[in-house]
Scaffold this motif. Structure first.
Motif, mmCIF file in Angstrom:
data_model
loop_
_atom_site.group_PDB
_atom_site.id
_atom_site.type_symbol
_atom_site.label_atom_id
_atom_site.label_comp_id
_atom_site.label_asym_id
_atom_site.label_seq_id
_atom_site.Cartn_x
_atom_site.Cartn_y
_atom_site.Cartn_z
ATOM 1 N N ASP A 162 -8.381 -13.809 1.894
ATOM 2 C CA ASP A 162 -8.352 -13.478 0.467
ATOM 3 C C ASP A 162 -8.177 -14.718 -0.387
ATOM 4 O OD1 ASP A 162 -7.697 -10.223 -0.515
ATOM 5 O OD2 ASP A 162 -8.293 -10.741 1.506
ATOM 6 N N HIS A 176 0.976 -17.916 0.151
ATOM 7 C CA HIS A 176 1.378 -16.658 0.789
ATOM 8 C C HIS A 176 2.898 -16.577 0.639
ATOM 9 C CE1 HIS A 176 1.312 -14.196 4.826
ATOM 10 N NE2 HIS A 176 1.664 -13.450 3.787
ATOM 11 N N HIS A 191 -2.343 -5.336 -0.531
ATOM 12 C CA HIS A 191 -2.040 -6.640 -1.117
ATOM 13 C C HIS A 191 -1.376 -6.481 -2.485
ATOM 14 C CE1 HIS A 191 -5.352 -7.496 1.637
ATOM 15 N NE2 HIS A 191 -5.111 -8.788 1.530
#
Length: 170
Positions: A25, A42, A105
């Motif tokens: 992503d 992240h 997400h």
């Protein structure tokens, strides 16, 4: 495996695949946001090896200018990131990916090097560097998940004091 029903709390032990999902992503987001991006990280518990997490990938995007949003909100929505203005603040734009029944997400878009950026990065890094503290946090999260499996709000509230104590360190 990633994904969880909105509002619920179910923890699973760290999976290396979470990092791979993040990187996939990340590359797509870089293409969309281009020159306005300073960094993409992240964050959240899926970014901390050795602890359990809700299997939802948290992505933190640091922009040069958070106010240049019109050009990318629709592009992110085309890639299945739904903008949530009610969950956004003046300092953070919030997007979700997945359905109400299967969120995969959370995308947090902030000004790079802002308080919000630094808070999320420092918390993640502190837990990565201090295994005993990460395990203590993990124990608290597991206790709260058992106590509040269908109440994410209370689960999150139960972690607040711990998180604030860590945040005082940076």
């Amino acid at each position: 495996m990633i994904g969880q029903k909105r509002g619920t709390v179910s923890l699973i032990h760290y999976k290396e695949e979470w990092s791979e999902i993040f990187h996939k992503d990340k590359n797509m987001i870089l293409q969309i946001l281009g020159n306005n991006i300073v960094d993409i990280q992240h964050v959240g518990s899926t970014a901390i090896p050795g602890i359990s997490a809700k299997p939802i990938i948290d992505i933190l995007v640091g922009l040069k200018n958070i106010f240049e949003t019109e050009s990318f909100i629709s592009k992110l929505e085309e890639k299945n990131y739904k903008y949530r203005p009610n969950a956004s603040t003046k300092d953070r734009l919030f997007f979700i990916k997945g359905t109400e029944d299967f969120r995969t997400h959370h995308l947090h878009v902030v000004q790079h090097d802002s308080n919000e950026w630094n808070r999320m990065i420092h918390f993640r890094d502190y837990l990565r560097e201090n295994v005993n503290v990460a395990l203590e946090y993990n124990k608290l999260k597991e206790e709260l998940a058992v106590k509040f499996p269908n109440n994410r709000e209370e689960y999150t509230k139960g972690k607040e004091d711990f998180v604030k104590q860590i945040e005082k360190l940076f």
